[in-house]
Design an enzyme around this catalytic site. Structure first.
Site, PDB file in Angstrom:
ATOM      1  N   TYR A  12      41.626  54.964  79.568  1.00  0.00           N
ATOM      2  CA  TYR A  12      42.637  55.834  80.175  1.00  0.00           C
ATOM      3  C   TYR A  12      42.030  56.957  81.010  1.00  0.00           C
ATOM      4  O   TYR A  12      42.752  57.754  81.598  1.00  0.00           O
ATOM      5  CB  TYR A  12      43.496  56.486  79.084  1.00  0.00           C
ATOM      6  N   LYS A  63      37.652  49.031  67.272  1.00  0.00           N
ATOM      7  CA  LYS A  63      37.367  47.606  67.445  1.00  0.00           C
ATOM      8  C   LYS A  63      35.860  47.494  67.636  1.00  0.00           C
ATOM      9  O   LYS A  63      35.355  46.897  68.603  1.00  0.00           O
ATOM     10  CB  LYS A  63      38.169  47.142  68.671  1.00  0.00           C
ATOM     11  N   ASP A 123      42.965  45.467  65.023  1.00  0.00           N
ATOM     12  CA  ASP A 123      43.958  44.390  64.882  1.00  0.00           C
ATOM     13  C   ASP A 123      44.400  44.267  63.422  1.00  0.00           C
ATOM     14  O   ASP A 123      45.590  44.075  63.132  1.00  0.00           O
ATOM     15  CB  ASP A 123      43.447  43.054  65.443  1.00  0.00           C
ATOM     16  N   ASP A 177      47.721  54.469  71.474  1.00  0.00           N
ATOM     17  CA  ASP A 177      48.957  54.261  72.218  1.00  0.00           C
ATOM     18  C   ASP A 177      49.756  53.122  71.579  1.00  0.00           C
ATOM     19  O   ASP A 177      50.937  53.264  71.236  1.00  0.00           O
ATOM     20  CB  ASP A 177      48.595  53.916  73.676  1.00  0.00           C
TER      21      ASP A 177
END
Ligand code: NAP
Length: 420
Positions: A159, A229, A283, A307
């Site tokens: 971002y 992640k 995840d 987000d």
């Protein structure tokens, strides 16, 4: 500080920084607080929140001196620009502020004003307390198990806006550098390509995790979970995890333990004076939001994960009309609802002001006015439990009475006064 078109209220005092290092504030009994009502339904939910927050301040022996400042459409009318210096300067000077939603027209030639405000004021942590309010319809079986607070890093990750468009000279230059200098040409397919950069710094990570741990300690929370992640993106998301643990050990070693230590040293029984710091892969965490909801508390994560995850969690507790948020910097807070400006309902006195009101509650907590904050939370819950609610909740529940935004806010004010 002098302002071009807005007046500093003659009554009230400035909130100041009590301690540079910790960002702790010195808050007067009548602070001056800048407020942006916002675009679209901001003109409905802004004034509604103002009257509830005022009532809660007064019920606890204080008052708020509001300073109206402008951004978005109202600023274009007043100043001929979207985000005047007056507004940014006021929030910088008075430190704690609240805003309604601002419209970002698609392809209108300006960047999101929300993003611009966060960047200009270095509000690096987006904070979303996510818990279920009794009586709010939810798509899941046990929405009451959700009581998490998301700390999403606001300034880094994909971002950050470091990206190059396909077909430009810049992107070809970056591609050439990657293929030549960095030797990763075999990973880039031929033909048009867009390239973005994902910066994750030790500085950005540690200040975010510090905010999350401070919040958890101050609010008697059980754990902080670092979500990443790092199994795939080892040097960015993996580094976030490692720096997060490092910060916990370096600065909060006496009050935090890891999940391993919880089992090895305490047999899984969490000591009352220890905060558990653990980590989860993103995840998996998205599944756990649904399957093991009650096991999580404060979540600290990067921009993109944050987000997705905070919106998914928001859906579990009943959606946008009630989801509050805030942005924290060092000794600065800008509270704002999660929802946008819902232009089709603008000015209709129809939408739910709960998200904006509960964003105000986060602001009151930030001021250290815990009693006033609790009063707001309780009064909102009491009002929703009575089934006198705005259209969005009314259409999902049996019975009850449909109220306008302003009527609903009046009911909450009545409950603030009753519960005080
Ligand atoms: P939105 O304004 O959040 O509205 C989407 C839908 O969510 C509404 O149509 C409504 O659903 C429901 N909703 C939102 N707020 C509600 C409230 N207070 N009470 C009841 N229901 C509510 O999202 P959008 O239409 O995608 O975005 C509109 C503009 O807002 C865009 O310009 C966007 O960039 C901007 N935006 C600003 C912010 C911000 O300022 N922080 C955040 C997000 C978006 P129903 O139609 O089903 O009733």
């Amino acid at each position: 500080m002098s302002y071009d078109k807005v007046e500093v209220p003659s009554e009230g005092e400035k909130i100041t920084l009590a301690d540079e290092e910790t960002g702790k504030l010195d808050v007067p009994e009548q602070p001056i607080i800048p407020i942006i009502h916002g675009d679209g339904i901001g003109t409905d939910v802004g004034p509604a929140a103002q009257k509830v927050l005022e009532a809660a301040a007064e019920a606890t022996g204080r008052s708020i001196s509001w300073m109206r400042v402008y951004a978005g459409a109202s600023a274009r009318d007043e100043y001929g620009e979207n985000l005047p210096d007056d507004t940014v300067d006021a929030i910088r000077e008075f430190r704690v502020a609240i805003k309604g939603p601002l419209t970002t027209p698609v392809g209108a030639g300006f960047r999101s004003l929300n993003v611009a405000l966060r960047q200009k004021l270095d509000l690096y942590a987006n904070v979303r307390p996510t818990y279920h309010i009794d009586g709010v319809p939810s798509p899941v079986k046990n929405p009451e198990a959700m009581d998490m607070v998301f700390f999403r890093e606001n300034t880094e990750d994909v971002y950050a806006g470091i990206e190059w468009e396909a077909g430009t000279g810049e992107v070809e230059e970056v591609k050439e550098f990657l293929a030549g200098e960095m030797g990763v040409g075999d990973k880039l397919h031929d033909g048009p390509i867009g390239i973005g950069v994902k910066p994750i710094t030790e500085f950005g990570t540690k200040r975010l995790v510090r905010q999350a741990i401070e919040y958890a300690l101050e609010n008697d929370r059980d754990s902080v979970t670092l979500v990443h992640k790092g199994n795939i993106m080892k040097f960015t998301e993996g580094a976030f995890r490692d720096w997060g643990y490092e910060l916990a050990e370096e600065e909060y070693g006496d009050v935090t333990i890891t999940e391993d230590a919880l089992w090895d040293e305490y047999d899984g029984e969490q000591p009352a004076d220890k905060l558990v710091v653990k980590d989860r892969i993103a995840d998996n965490m998205l599944q756990q939001l649904l399957t093991r909801t009650g096991q999580y508390d404060v979540i600290a994560t990067m921009n993109l994960n944050g987000d997705y995850m905070s919106d998914a969690a928001g859906a579990q507790i009943g959606g946008l009309g009630i989801a509050p948020g805030a942005n924290f910097g060092d000794g600065r807070c800008l509270a704002e609802p999660v929802h946008g400006s819902a232009p089709k309902y603008a000015g209709e006195d129809k939408v739910n002001p709960t998200a904006m009101i509960l964003s105000g509650r986060i602001m009151l907590e930030y001021l250290g006015w815990k009693d006033a904050a609790t009063l707001v939370r309780d009064a909102v819950e009491e009002t929703i439990a009575s089934k006198e609610v705005t259209y969005d909740l009314h259409r999902q529940i049996d019975g009850g009475e449909k109220l306008a935004t302003s009527e609903f806010a009046d009911k909450i004010v009545e409950n603030v006064e009753k519960l005080a």
